[in-house]
Design a protein around this motif. Sequence first.
Motif, mmCIF file in Angstrom:
data_model
loop_
_atom_site.group_PDB
_atom_site.id
_atom_site.type_symbol
_atom_site.label_atom_id
_atom_site.label_comp_id
_atom_site.label_asym_id
_atom_site.label_seq_id
_atom_site.Cartn_x
_atom_site.Cartn_y
_atom_site.Cartn_z
ATOM 1 N N PRO A 223 0.804 -1.220 0.000
ATOM 2 C CA PRO A 223 0.000 0.000 0.000
ATOM 3 C C PRO A 223 0.839 1.274 0.000
ATOM 4 N N SER A 224 0.407 2.235 -0.782
ATOM 5 C CA SER A 224 1.045 3.551 -0.836
ATOM 6 C C SER A 224 0.012 4.545 -1.336
ATOM 7 N N MET B 116 -5.450 3.366 -8.209
ATOM 8 C CA MET B 116 -6.504 2.361 -8.257
ATOM 9 C C MET B 116 -7.891 2.990 -8.112
ATOM 10 N N GLN B 117 -8.000 4.035 -7.306
ATOM 11 C CA GLN B 117 -9.302 4.627 -7.033
ATOM 12 C C GLN B 117 -9.734 5.660 -8.063
ATOM 13 N N GLY B 118 -8.797 6.274 -8.752
ATOM 14 C CA GLY B 118 -9.166 7.336 -9.686
ATOM 15 C C GLY B 118 -8.297 7.338 -10.927
ATOM 16 N N HIS B 119 -8.817 6.876 -12.049
ATOM 17 C CA HIS B 119 -8.056 6.828 -13.294
ATOM 18 C C HIS B 119 -9.020 6.708 -14.467
ATOM 19 N N LEU C 146 -4.433 -2.370 -2.002
ATOM 20 C CA LEU C 146 -3.926 -1.161 -2.650
ATOM 21 C C LEU C 146 -5.031 -0.136 -2.864
ATOM 22 N N SER C 147 -6.284 -0.572 -2.770
ATOM 23 C CA SER C 147 -7.425 0.326 -2.954
ATOM 24 C C SER C 147 -8.035 0.764 -1.635
ATOM 25 N N ILE D 195 -2.775 2.494 4.063
ATOM 26 C CA ILE D 195 -1.640 3.355 3.722
ATOM 27 C C ILE D 195 -0.786 3.572 4.975
ATOM 28 N N PRO D 196 0.487 3.181 4.953
ATOM 29 C CA PRO D 196 1.335 3.326 6.139
ATOM 30 C C PRO D 196 1.693 4.780 6.407
#
Length: 379
Positions: free
Chosen positions: A117-118, A125-128, A145-146, A151-152
């Motif tokens: 995750p980043s 992944m969420q907006g493209h 990833l979504s 997210i760390p």
Amino acid sequence: MQAGVYFVDDEPALAERLASYLQRLGESLAASPAAQGTVALLLSGGYGRGEGGVFRDAQGVPDLYNDLEFYMLLADAGAETAARKWCAQHEQDGTIELGIDVEFKRLPIAVLRAGEPSMFYYDLMQGHRLIWGRADWAEGVPSKLSDAKTIPLHEATRLMFNRGTGLFFSRCALAKGDQRVTSGFVERNHAKVRIALGDAVLAANGQYHHFCRERNRRIVAGLADTPPHWSKLVAWHTQGTAFKLSPRHLGSSGAELAKAQAELATAWMETLCWLEGKRLGRTFADAISYADAPGRLFPETPWWRNVLLRLRDRRSRGGVLPGWTDYPRAALLRVLVKLVDPKREPQPNEVAPQLGESVPPSSWPELEPAYARWWAFYN
């Protein structure tokens, strides 16, 4: 073309111009040797999420403003050569045609499927928008990833690092009095910092979101854990969000920009120290205490990997950053707080060796190229 495809406001002519460019881009890729090794070409960034900036000149004519960011997902590493050639040509052609920076990031699909995750992956992944390629390209990509909650915290540090770098470049521009002061470069970077300060705190509270307007709504609504002077950061985030969606250059004087620079740099330092205190379980009173803190700033990365990165840098990049067992970004962060701190001018004799420079420049603004070179590798 309906509102919300590339921008918040309804701008049919501008949307059609961008759509035409994207269609031709997809057709060019389909007809090129790079197509065979490409899984998908995605438009990411603000325009990919429907929150791209619309700039209006003095006559009110709308135009594109933000960078156009693409991810080119490759079938395997063997596709890199053809993809790199195609991307280089279209970065140049697109920048000339659209008048904004056009950037392509190439990524083997296997790397994405094995990714951790980043913010970058989450936003992608969420907006493209799919420009060309397989509609099922996301199959096999882990769901984590979504998920913003995965997210760390060191990703918030990375965001602060990149926006702090913009503050340093702005400080150099103001010190040199070059064209970046009047071109909107400084205003744009200041707006990015206003957003990032709130976004970093939002991520630290586990409430990051891919839409900038939703992030602002959550920030205004209130968060449980906040740094000093939070009310100021809330107001700044609202201002920055407005600039992102409808950027305007106010033509502020150098003195006005310098004042804003000092205020933002102070808030950036305070927020960074608060964030890093949470992440590392330590207390950082100011820039110097952070820069000189013992131990590693990125304990998340194994020490042996960091050593290998230094060996690679020394072999292929002609230099090496200090702190061999820590991730190289740590060395840049330790330098950056000294470069941004408005309470003191950077000392070339002190900073240059930390950037791998054996001969310090005569003045601190001349440190910009050396810093920018390393930042490009580890941003």
